[in-house]
Write an enzyme that holds these catalytic residues in place. Structure first.
Site, mmCIF file in Angstrom:
data_model
loop_
_atom_site.group_PDB
_atom_site.id
_atom_site.type_symbol
_atom_site.label_atom_id
_atom_site.label_comp_id
_atom_site.label_asym_id
_atom_site.label_seq_id
_atom_site.Cartn_x
_atom_site.Cartn_y
_atom_site.Cartn_z
ATOM 1 N N ARG A 18 1.683 -0.007 -13.794
ATOM 2 C CA ARG A 18 3.091 -0.954 -13.393
ATOM 3 C C ARG A 18 3.294 -1.900 -14.507
ATOM 4 O O ARG A 18 2.531 -2.328 -14.870
ATOM 5 C CB ARG A 18 2.689 -1.580 -12.011
ATOM 6 C CG ARG A 18 2.880 -0.724 -10.775
ATOM 7 C CD ARG A 18 2.765 -1.282 -9.657
ATOM 8 N NE ARG A 18 1.279 -1.133 -9.156
ATOM 9 C CZ ARG A 18 0.731 -1.854 -8.173
ATOM 10 N NH1 ARG A 18 1.408 -2.750 -7.283
ATOM 11 N NH2 ARG A 18 -0.656 -1.652 -8.093
ATOM 12 N N GLU A 73 -11.082 -7.144 1.973
ATOM 13 C CA GLU A 73 -9.694 -6.928 2.779
ATOM 14 C C GLU A 73 -10.151 -6.378 3.973
ATOM 15 O O GLU A 73 -9.554 -6.722 4.957
ATOM 16 C CB GLU A 73 -8.748 -6.141 1.910
ATOM 17 C CG GLU A 73 -8.158 -6.927 0.459
ATOM 18 C CD GLU A 73 -7.728 -6.203 -0.634
ATOM 19 O OE1 GLU A 73 -6.590 -6.194 -0.885
ATOM 20 O OE2 GLU A 73 -8.359 -4.781 -0.564
ATOM 21 N N ILE A 124 -11.409 -5.792 -11.623
ATOM 22 C CA ILE A 124 -11.646 -6.343 -12.883
ATOM 23 C C ILE A 124 -12.027 -7.774 -12.929
ATOM 24 O O ILE A 124 -13.054 -8.112 -13.496
ATOM 25 C CB ILE A 124 -10.052 -6.426 -13.752
ATOM 26 C CG1 ILE A 124 -9.660 -5.118 -14.042
ATOM 27 C CG2 ILE A 124 -10.478 -7.159 -15.057
ATOM 28 C CD1 ILE A 124 -8.329 -4.888 -14.708
ATOM 29 N N HIS A 172 -0.977 -8.553 -2.180
ATOM 30 C CA HIS A 172 -2.442 -8.828 -1.953
ATOM 31 C C HIS A 172 -2.848 -10.085 -1.084
ATOM 32 O O HIS A 172 -3.871 -10.688 -1.319
ATOM 33 C CB HIS A 172 -2.888 -9.280 -3.542
ATOM 34 C CG HIS A 172 -2.839 -7.976 -4.491
ATOM 35 N ND1 HIS A 172 -2.245 -8.193 -5.815
ATOM 36 C CD2 HIS A 172 -3.096 -6.905 -4.316
ATOM 37 C CE1 HIS A 172 -2.269 -7.227 -6.478
ATOM 38 N NE2 HIS A 172 -2.863 -6.034 -5.527
ATOM 39 N N ASP A 226 -7.255 2.462 -17.023
ATOM 40 C CA ASP A 226 -8.282 1.820 -16.725
ATOM 41 C C ASP A 226 -9.026 0.695 -17.711
ATOM 42 O O ASP A 226 -9.315 1.056 -18.704
ATOM 43 C CB ASP A 226 -9.329 2.794 -16.300
ATOM 44 C CG ASP A 226 -10.813 2.398 -15.842
ATOM 45 O OD1 ASP A 226 -11.299 1.302 -16.104
ATOM 46 O OD2 ASP A 226 -11.395 3.214 -14.833
ATOM 47 N N ARG A 254 -4.544 -1.369 6.697
ATOM 48 C CA ARG A 254 -3.713 -2.076 5.536
ATOM 49 C C ARG A 254 -2.367 -1.539 5.460
ATOM 50 O O ARG A 254 -2.121 -0.360 5.069
ATOM 51 C CB ARG A 254 -4.360 -2.305 4.343
ATOM 52 C CG ARG A 254 -3.603 -2.986 3.082
ATOM 53 C CD ARG A 254 -4.343 -2.326 1.912
ATOM 54 N NE ARG A 254 -3.510 -3.339 0.688
ATOM 55 C CZ ARG A 254 -3.442 -2.790 -0.592
ATOM 56 N NH1 ARG A 254 -4.140 -1.649 -0.885
ATOM 57 N NH2 ARG A 254 -2.925 -3.447 -1.437
ATOM 58 N N ASN A 294 -7.699 2.248 4.551
ATOM 59 C CA ASN A 294 -6.909 1.840 3.556
ATOM 60 C C ASN A 294 -6.409 3.135 2.768
ATOM 61 O O ASN A 294 -7.334 3.475 1.817
ATOM 62 C CB ASN A 294 -7.591 0.726 2.688
ATOM 63 C CG ASN A 294 -6.736 0.008 1.563
ATOM 64 O OD1 ASN A 294 -5.435 0.414 1.430
ATOM 65 N ND2 ASN A 294 -7.118 -0.755 0.893
#
Length: 395
Positions: A242, A380, A330, A182, A284, A94, A11
């Site tokens: 973003r 993932e 998070i 996602h 962050d 990925r 990834n």
């Protein structure tokens, strides 16, 4: 010595490279190790842990030794080749954007790679980096099978009206549609719900993938029916850097009135917005939560507000709600953000258990809560390994 057949999962991001190795045991997989090279071009560091989380290796380099992603991939390759007793049978990757062509994992060849490269403008933070190790492996190990697993594929179960924008048919046929992202994370959560939260496995669930990239997904009976992300990974919730959901008229204004170029708008929306842009301090969430600066609190308030709005939207799409699952950086690690998000669910009858939430146990709602709330770590890489093995076994 007999070598273990294994799959290497990669990834690749802009400044980091995550990888894991899984042993193939018949039709099953066993994780052997997980590693990451982070701080590429700044403070390059390789860390590797075994399947139980025990440290196997910690190594740092000078900046000029690992100045970019390709050099990080090379360092990772050196490490993997140094491991005794394994024989790589395939590489699983990925790939964020599969476009309209790919609704399932696919074995990569030159034609597939060319198609995936065409989607780079739709995921400029991810797609170029996702494809970099594929290109390199094609050069150094051309006979080793490589499998692409897509973040968009899981959402291909959406209805046609959910995936359309109110634009002419010709644009839809050209690929301008809502894809969702996602998906590998959401696929994992849907797979483990029957075990972790059996009462939700066939219910109406919102999964909150909250990290530096953030989105929500509405599941019905484990299938995606709606997502907060659309054509690109800019849509929906505000993220680390973003913007999240934005009136398209803002983009027109930036270009026509402020004279910004397409490249400047891209830089603004992908790299200078979100938590970073709102706070002017950091992208962050951990740093913002620990800060006393009012701008940090404002950025957090905005993030939580937008989460609440989008939860309401997805609850409407599901025609009700049985449960919510928090996952990703998070979602898994911030009790405060989970608690504040849970407040936006109180109108649906959700009741948070503060002690369970602070401990991060799987179920964080009270027995009386009408909405079940869970914290489930995503995986993932395991999804990628499973899908890679499935294609290998299919021949």
């Amino acid at each position: 010595m007999t070598k273990k057949d294994a799959i290497l999962v990669m990834n690749a991001g802009s400044s980091s490279l995550k990888f894991q190795i899984f042993e193939i045991i018949g039709s099953s997989l066993s994780r052997l190790l997980r590693g990451q090279i982070e701080g590429v071009g700044v403070r390059p560091k390789l860390s590797v842990k075994d399947s139980d989380g025990g440290a196997l290796l910690d190594r740092t380099w000078l900046v000029h030794e690992v100045p970019d992603l390709l050099s990080a991939i090379s360092k990772m390759g050196d490490y993997v080749r140094s491991i005794e007793g394994i024989q790589l049978r395939a590489l699983g990757h990925r790939v964020v954007h599969g476009g309209p062509d790919y609704a399932a994992p696919v074995r990569i060849d030159a034609e597939v790679l060319q198609k995936l490269a065409a989607y780079q403008e739709l995921a400029p933070l991810h797609q170029p980096n996702n494809l970099a190790p594929i290109r390199l492996a094609m050069q150094v190990a051309p006979h080793l099978p490589q499998i692409a697993c897509f973040d968009t594929a899981f959402h291909r179960s959406h209805s046609a009206h959910a995936d359309r924008y109110a634009l002419p048919e010709a644009l839809y046929q050209a690929g301008v549609r809502r894809y969702g992202f996602h998906g590998l994370s959401y696929e994992y959560i849907s797979q483990v719900l029957p075990e972790v939260a059996p009462e939700l496995a066939f219910g109406r669930v919102i999964v909150a993938h909250l990290g530096s990239g953030a989105s929500l997904c509405a599941l019905r009976s484990g299938q995606s029916i709606e997502s907060t992300m659309g054509f690109t990974a800019l849509d929906g919730l505000p993220m680390g850097t973003r913007s999240g959901q934005l009136d398209p008229g803002v983009v027109l204004y930036l270009i026509s009135h402020l004279g910004m170029s397409a490249a400047e708008v891209t830089e603004l929306l992908y790299h200078q917005s979100g938590l970073e842009g709102l706070s002017g301090l950091s992208s962050d969430m951990r740093e913002l939560l620990s800060s006393n600066d009012p701008k940090a609190q404002f950025a957090i308030d905005h993030f939580v507000h937008r989460c609440g709005l989008h939860i309401g939207m997805l609850a409407a799409a599901l025609n009700g709600l049985d449960g919510v699952v928090f996952t990703a950086g998070i979602g898994e690690n911030s009790p405060e953000i989970r608690a504040r998000a849970a407040e936006s669910l109180e109108w649906l009858g959700a009741k948070l258990d503060p002690l369970a939430n602070s401990q991060g146990v799987p179920r964080i709602s009270t027995p009386e809560s009408e909405i079940s709330m869970y914290v489930i770590p995503t995986d993932e890489e395991l999804v990628i390994a499973r899908e890679t093995l499935s294609i290998l076994n299919a021949g």
